[in-house]
Design a protein around this motif. Structure first.
Motif, mmCIF file in Angstrom:
data_model
loop_
_atom_site.group_PDB
_atom_site.id
_atom_site.type_symbol
_atom_site.label_atom_id
_atom_site.label_comp_id
_atom_site.label_asym_id
_atom_site.label_seq_id
_atom_site.Cartn_x
_atom_site.Cartn_y
_atom_site.Cartn_z
ATOM 1 N N ALA A 263 57.597 72.253 30.314
ATOM 2 C CA ALA A 263 59.103 72.558 31.196
ATOM 3 C C ALA A 263 58.783 72.502 32.892
ATOM 4 O O ALA A 263 59.677 72.972 33.407
ATOM 5 C CB ALA A 263 59.290 74.219 30.645
ATOM 6 N N LYS A 264 58.878 71.294 33.085
ATOM 7 C CA LYS A 264 58.966 70.839 34.693
ATOM 8 C C LYS A 264 60.003 70.228 35.141
ATOM 9 O O LYS A 264 59.937 69.034 33.900
ATOM 10 C CB LYS A 264 57.920 70.461 35.148
ATOM 11 C CG LYS A 264 56.297 71.310 35.200
ATOM 12 C CD LYS A 264 55.500 70.698 35.763
ATOM 13 C CE LYS A 264 54.015 71.703 36.121
ATOM 14 N NZ LYS A 264 52.881 71.039 35.918
ATOM 15 N N LEU A 265 60.553 69.739 35.796
ATOM 16 C CA LEU A 265 61.376 68.090 36.329
ATOM 17 C C LEU A 265 60.443 67.243 36.711
ATOM 18 O O LEU A 265 61.099 66.175 36.386
ATOM 19 C CB LEU A 265 62.390 69.146 37.582
ATOM 20 C CG LEU A 265 63.674 70.292 37.200
ATOM 21 C CD1 LEU A 265 64.045 71.563 38.450
ATOM 22 C CD2 LEU A 265 64.672 69.791 36.783
ATOM 23 N N GLY A 266 59.922 68.081 38.071
ATOM 24 C CA GLY A 266 58.269 67.258 38.307
ATOM 25 C C GLY A 266 58.751 66.196 39.182
ATOM 26 O O GLY A 266 60.098 66.695 39.851
ATOM 27 N N ASP A 267 58.230 65.972 40.261
ATOM 28 C CA ASP A 267 58.414 65.991 42.178
ATOM 29 C C ASP A 267 59.420 64.347 41.462
ATOM 30 O O ASP A 267 60.044 64.712 42.905
ATOM 31 C CB ASP A 267 57.327 65.317 42.576
ATOM 32 C CG ASP A 267 56.424 66.502 42.742
ATOM 33 O OD1 ASP A 267 56.651 68.113 42.586
ATOM 34 O OD2 ASP A 267 54.760 66.700 42.791
ATOM 35 N N GLU A 268 58.821 63.400 41.189
ATOM 36 C CA GLU A 268 59.757 62.706 41.179
ATOM 37 C C GLU A 268 61.635 62.829 41.039
ATOM 38 O O GLU A 268 61.646 62.382 41.775
ATOM 39 C CB GLU A 268 59.385 61.377 40.047
ATOM 40 C CG GLU A 268 60.230 59.560 39.700
ATOM 41 C CD GLU A 268 59.495 59.241 38.489
ATOM 42 O OE1 GLU A 268 60.649 58.166 38.660
ATOM 43 O OE2 GLU A 268 57.974 59.876 38.801
ATOM 44 N N GLN A 269 61.406 63.153 39.800
ATOM 45 C CA GLN A 269 63.158 63.861 39.410
ATOM 46 C C GLN A 269 63.528 65.087 40.952
ATOM 47 O O GLN A 269 64.617 64.851 40.905
ATOM 48 C CB GLN A 269 63.419 64.548 38.262
ATOM 49 C CG GLN A 269 64.752 65.212 37.366
ATOM 50 C CD GLN A 269 64.946 65.695 36.402
ATOM 51 O OE1 GLN A 269 65.522 65.470 35.820
ATOM 52 N NE2 GLN A 269 63.268 66.234 35.865
ATOM 53 N N LEU A 270 62.850 65.171 41.428
ATOM 54 C CA LEU A 270 63.359 66.419 42.197
ATOM 55 C C LEU A 270 63.338 65.194 43.628
ATOM 56 O O LEU A 270 64.568 65.668 44.209
ATOM 57 C CB LEU A 270 61.917 67.322 42.855
ATOM 58 C CG LEU A 270 61.841 68.954 42.260
ATOM 59 C CD1 LEU A 270 60.682 68.977 41.535
ATOM 60 C CD2 LEU A 270 63.633 69.868 41.711
#
Lengths: 291, 115
Positions: free
Chosen positions: A159-166
């Motif tokens: 359930a993470k957006l993740g650094d790349e998407q952020l």
């Protein structure tokens, strides 16, 4: 800065159900007026679910499609905020469910339909099957002066957006003016709604931090199978009803088990939502079936 | 390694043995598999150090206990050790927070901290 305010609740009767209005786009009345529009949010359809929480599961989605097709004023577009299908370990069955779901919603009169994944669609294969049927899991589009951002907080099973998407979100927001009208759509709540029920996004606070400098932001999401409204600062977060079964209010009981099906009131707690965008956002909860 | 060394040093004397008895955490082993923890109900004493030893029998699961600030992955083939010093009596829910399939939402348990 105007903010969502409980005093703005308007009670309507009949098909409209309950409407919620919130000051969304302050000082932008003239700019918005020529471009007023509305869209419909479907969420948590869970096609493929079978169980006592909804004995009518095979027909609920079709009924909701018919109800939306019957709206006197058709929406400009329709969004699905995740959990289109109910999860299965069987990759073939997952694709069959997605195929059938797509067939059912192809009956929508409005053909501009935007999809987002939920964890039931995407968490077991990191969105592989979902992308085959519905395309990208995060994206943007613009409509009549409003910038829409679809975020994926489910393809990572944690359930993470993740650094790349952020980083992608940050780059997109850099292109916006701070008073631009922005609508974020996602599946899970970006804020910690009920951590003990896992109603949160692990790194959702980072997305909210990126959005905070922008004065006209509203978030629509699903996952919790009920209408819910919450503010993080000036940003309003609106959760939608499901089309499969209702879940209890956050923290109202020990477990987040589905609410019991009420044979006397089939469709209770289920439905879609009409969202009208002017200088305010007005939410009208729609039942599964017109009565 | 450091912890094991310290325990070995302490164990070498009567004083060390007494301190070891007082400070050695109670080890609690919890295994995870789709879609359950075993055991799923664990009781500890308030003020007693605890070492949770978490293992998985099938795939990656999560272990999250928000009220006590615990969150870790449980990876098959590894022991994940989590040190706790629960001080407040009560019941605290833990659950899997790595989506693992149809029964994921029911994969949870309770840590009871007795007074």
């Amino acid at each position: 800065m105007l903010q969502s305010d409980r005093r703005d609740f308007l009670k309507l009767t009949g098909l409209a159900g309950v409407a919620f209005t919130a000051g969304l786009f302050p000082n932008q009345r003239a700019r918005a007026q020529a471009n007023d529009f509305h869209f419909v949010q479907f969420s948590d359809t869970h096609w493929g679910y079978s169980g006592p929480a909804n004995p009518d599961a095979e027909h609920t989605l079709e009924k909701a499609v018919a109800t939306v097709n019957g709206l006197a004023r058709q929406p400009d577009f329709i969004v699905f905020t995740g959990d289109l299908t109910h999860t299965t370990d069987d990759a073939k069955q997952r694709r069959e469910r997605m195929k059938r779901f797509r067939e059912i919603v192809s009956a929508l009169t409005v053909k501009d339909v935007r999809f987002m994944p939920g964890e039931h669609d995407a968490s077991l294969d990191k969105g592989e099957a979902y992308k085959e049927f519905f395309g990208a899991t995060h994206y943007t589009f613009d409509h009549k002066g409003v910038h829409f951002i679809a975020l994926d907080n489910v393809s990572d099973p944690a359930a993470k957006l993740g650094d790349e998407q952020l980083a992608w979100l940050a780059a997109d927001l850099k292109q916006r003016k701070t008073d631009d009208r922005i609508v974020v759509m996602t599946h899970r709540p970006l804020f910690d709604l009920q951590p003990s029920w896992d109603w949160t996004t692990a790194d959702g606070a980072k997305a909210i931090e990126l959005l905070m400098p922008y004065s006209n932001v509203v978030v629509f999401y699903g996952h919790i199978h009920q209408e819910h409204h919450h503010m993080t600062g000036h940003i309003a977060h609106h959760a939608a009803n499901s089309l499969i079964f209702a879940l209890p209010a956050p923290g109202s009981q020990p477990k987040r088990a589905p609410l019991a099906y009420d044979a006397a009131m089939p469709g209770k707690g289920l439905g879609t939502r009409d969202v009208t965008m002017t200088d305010k956002v007005t939410l009208v909860e729609l039942p599964v079936t017109r009565s | 390694m450091h912890r094991r060394t310290m325990i070995a040093l302490l164990a070498g004397s009567a004083l060390g043995a007494a301190r070891l008895a007082a400070e050695t955490p109670a080890e609690i082993r919890i295994s995870a598999k789709k879609f359950e923890f075993h055991p799923n109900r664990v009781t500890v004493k308030a003020g007693q150090p605890v070492m949770l030893v978490l293992t998985s029998e099938d795939r990656i699961h999560g272990f999250k206990m928000p009220d006590l600030g615990v969150r870790t992955d449980i990876v098959p083939g590894q022991e994940t050790r989590v040190a706790l010093l629960p001080t407040k009596p009560g019941s605290f829910t833990f659950f899997c927070d790595v989506f693992c399939g149809g029964g994921h939402e029911d994969m949870d348990g309770t840590l009871i901290v007795a007074a």
